[in-house]
Enzyme design. Structure first.
Site, mmCIF file in Angstrom:
data_model
loop_
_atom_site.group_PDB
_atom_site.id
_atom_site.type_symbol
_atom_site.label_atom_id
_atom_site.label_comp_id
_atom_site.label_asym_id
_atom_site.label_seq_id
_atom_site.Cartn_x
_atom_site.Cartn_y
_atom_site.Cartn_z
ATOM 1 N N ASP A 160 -58.379 2.013 15.535
ATOM 2 C CA ASP A 160 -58.145 0.580 15.689
ATOM 3 C C ASP A 160 -56.779 0.266 16.274
ATOM 4 O O ASP A 160 -56.401 -0.899 16.395
ATOM 5 C CB ASP A 160 -58.329 -0.121 14.340
ATOM 6 C CG ASP A 160 -58.888 -1.528 14.484
ATOM 7 O OD1 ASP A 160 -59.379 -1.873 15.571
ATOM 8 O OD2 ASP A 160 -58.834 -2.294 13.495
ATOM 9 N N LYS A 186 -64.440 -2.989 4.174
ATOM 10 C CA LYS A 186 -65.560 -2.483 4.966
ATOM 11 C C LYS A 186 -66.426 -1.550 4.124
ATOM 12 O O LYS A 186 -65.932 -0.907 3.187
ATOM 13 C CB LYS A 186 -65.038 -1.683 6.175
ATOM 14 C CG LYS A 186 -64.301 -2.455 7.233
ATOM 15 C CD LYS A 186 -63.824 -1.498 8.324
ATOM 16 C CE LYS A 186 -63.016 -2.215 9.394
ATOM 17 N NZ LYS A 186 -63.867 -3.083 10.215
ATOM 18 N N ARG A 210 -56.802 -10.148 15.363
ATOM 19 C CA ARG A 210 -56.395 -11.361 16.089
ATOM 20 C C ARG A 210 -55.129 -11.962 15.502
ATOM 21 O O ARG A 210 -54.384 -12.655 16.201
ATOM 22 C CB ARG A 210 -57.542 -12.362 16.096
ATOM 23 C CG ARG A 210 -57.937 -12.927 14.758
ATOM 24 C CD ARG A 210 -59.325 -13.555 14.753
ATOM 25 N NE ARG A 210 -60.361 -12.544 14.866
ATOM 26 C CZ ARG A 210 -61.665 -12.819 14.913
ATOM 27 N NH1 ARG A 210 -62.079 -14.072 14.841
ATOM 28 N NH2 ARG A 210 -62.560 -11.860 15.001
ATOM 29 N N GLU A 217 -58.480 -9.000 11.104
ATOM 30 C CA GLU A 217 -57.022 -8.931 11.081
ATOM 31 C C GLU A 217 -56.394 -8.763 12.451
ATOM 32 O O GLU A 217 -55.248 -9.153 12.666
ATOM 33 C CB GLU A 217 -56.583 -7.776 10.167
ATOM 34 C CG GLU A 217 -56.570 -6.382 10.782
ATOM 35 C CD GLU A 217 -57.945 -5.910 11.262
ATOM 36 O OE1 GLU A 217 -57.999 -5.163 12.247
ATOM 37 O OE2 GLU A 217 -58.962 -6.282 10.644
ATOM 38 N N ASP A 247 -57.882 0.600 9.450
ATOM 39 C CA ASP A 247 -58.446 -0.686 9.044
ATOM 40 C C ASP A 247 -59.478 -0.487 7.947
ATOM 41 O O ASP A 247 -60.616 -0.093 8.205
ATOM 42 C CB ASP A 247 -59.091 -1.379 10.254
ATOM 43 C CG ASP A 247 -59.619 -2.765 9.900
ATOM 44 O OD1 ASP A 247 -59.233 -3.290 8.832
ATOM 45 O OD2 ASP A 247 -60.400 -3.312 10.683
#
Length: 507
Positions: A288, A277, A351, A349, A270
């Site tokens: 993740d 990030k 969800r 992302e 991620d």
């Protein structure tokens, strides 16, 4: 370089007489004195000697304390290790046994065998000791180079747990090993670097692992995901050169009386997407996919245990990157089932992919759906690094999952889904947006997921399928020092909770 695995065995032989490299005992504080935990199986003189030496050495029986004693009279093993096991506190006895055994096992790298006599007084307690020892001894050395690999010590070879009758030893050993192997597999997946573990290779690993078992595996590639209308998974994965996958695992034994559906988040790396990030926040983002790892491992364990419950699991796999086709804030995607979602923050992302999985799971009309995801930093802020947040649309399921998690060692705590959160997901450009108000971030994410949980039967007045959401953002990965039976790195969080939940439906 694959590390050897610690094996477990049970016996009813005397711990004093068993030939092994080490005898492991447990000590606790009794007022100002330190004493061995009852049920150790030693003779009175031997126990008194150990306790006197502990007193002389100033032992405190702390939670991470290990004291080594050589040449203990009456003991066949040349070395005795005493692990601290504090009495009382919030952790139940089974968990305190696991942690004490894990602490001892971590101190026994390079040893061939250890006899564990921590005061276990039942098969359940013996299994907890074996589990703690095997998981505490876990190492991951797949990516050690020549110099590192040659200097690394091997984990404890065999853990021999006392106090189990001969007639129960074999079955208990097989059941314990099935769960331990599942947790170790989940840890291995989480620890694998993202240049080697990506959606396709994760799907391949699960497929190969399931080969020859009672679990059937089906993999949807990017083209199939588009055909099936899984816009959440497709949208998140379209910014990566490594396309997304959806892996379905099916275990359907004869005579199964209940159907449990599981959904696991599998973001293999991620970056945050276009809402990128900070660099420091990406370092652990190989983890993740811990929800998908736990889900896959649990299904394989459930099948190996032969539990009479039908299980269907959906692993939602994608890599969240910043490529030419990466989705943008303001995009609108169409999810499985036809609902449209406005993208607000591409770093939220998880969800999105989970929503497609929940919609798919709902189509099967299972008795319950449980999803597992490293979903929100907000859950870590609320509950810390070691506790799973449990949210649900069903009070009984939430209480059951929380209770089982705490019993098996996946520390869990319930969080609410306040009704005032849902309006914050409203948007004028789509059916809903995927982020809401800033506060209560864990509950906001779960509220979004709840929108994709279906109903039992037709019509808006039909009851919702019971659903629980496990946010394992904190406990899935330990980037601090090892403790108890939790190593540094992947922990295998939620595997044992899911197996325990399947047991409850099977019974």
């Amino acid at each position: 370089m694959a590390a050897p695995r610690t094996t477990v065995r049970f016996t009813d032989d005397s711990p004093e007489e068993l030939a092994a490299d080490v005898l492991v005992l447990a000590a606790t504080k009794d007022g100002d004195a330190v004493r061995l935990v009852d049920g150790h199986g030693l003779s009175g003189d031997t126990a008194e000697h150990v306790e006197q030496v502990l007193a002389t050495m100033g032992g405190e029986a702390g939670a991470e304390e290990v004291v080594r004693l050589a040449g203990v009279p009456g003991v066949a093993a040349p070395l005795v290790v005493v692990a601290g096991m504090p009495s009382g506190g919030p952790a139940p006895r089974l968990e305190r046994l696991r942690r004490a055994a894990g602490v001892a096992a971590r101190a026994l790298t390079g040893r061939g065998s250890a006899v564990l006599a921590l005061g276990q007084a039942s098969p359940e307690e013996a299994a907890a000791v074996a589990e703690g020892a095997a998981l505490g001894a876990y190492t991951f050395t797949e990516d050690h180079g020549v110099g590192k690999a040659t200097s690394a010590k091997t984990p404890l070879g065999e853990a021999v747990v006392t106090g189990v009758a001969a007639g129960e030893a074999q079955a208990l050993g097989a059941a314990t090993t099935a769960v331990v192997d599942a947790v170790r597999y989940a840890r291995d997946l989480v620890n694998t670097p993202p240049n080697r573990l990506y959606p396709e290779s994760l799907a391949t690993s699960v497929t190969e692992r399931a080969s020859g078992t009672a679990v059937e595996v089906e993999v949807w590639d990017p083209e199939r995901l588009v055909q099936e209308g899984c816009g959440g998974i497709v949208g998140v994965g379209q910014g990566s050169a490594r396309g997304p996958r959806l892996v379905t695992l099916r275990y359907a034994p004869e005579g199964a009386g209940a159907h449990l559906a599981l959904v696991g988040k599998g973001i293999t790396f991620d970056s945050g997407g276009l809402c990128i990030k900070p660099g420091a926040s990406m370092i652990t983002m190989k983890m993740d996919m811990a929800g998908a790892a736990a889900t896959a491992a649990a299904v394989l364990a459930i099948a190996e245990l032969g539990l009479p419950v039908r299980v269907t699991a959906y692993l939602c796999l994608a890599e969240n990157m910043t490529g030419d086709l990466a989705q943008r804030p303001g995009d609108v995607v169409t999810m499985r089932g036809g609902r449209t979602v406005e993208i607000i923050n591409t770093d939220a992302e998880g969800r999105l992919i989970m929503a497609d999985g929940l919609a798919l799971a709902s189509e099967q009309q299972p008795d319950a759906i449980v999803d597992v995801a490293t979903l929100t930093g907000a859950c870590i802020i609320a509950l810390g690094d070691r506790t799973t947040g449990v949210m649900s649309n069903d009070d009984e399921l939430r209480e059951t999952v929380t209770r089982l998690g705490n019993e098996v060692g996946d520390t869990s705590w319930p969080l609410p889904l306040p009704e005032e959160i849902r309006p914050s997901l409203d948007t004028h450009v789509a059916d809903l947006k995927h982020t809401g108000e800033r506060s209560a971030g864990a509950s906001v994410a779960a509220t979004f997921l709840r929108e994709f949980v279906g109903r039992k039967g037709e019509g808006d007045d039909a009851p919702s399928i019971p659903w629980a959401h496990l946010d394992i953002a904190g406990p899935a990965y330990n980037d601090k020092a090892a403790w108890g039976y939790s190593p540094k790195g992947g922990t295998g969080a939620a595997v044992r909770t899911l197996v325990a939940l399947a047991r409850s439906y099977a019974s």
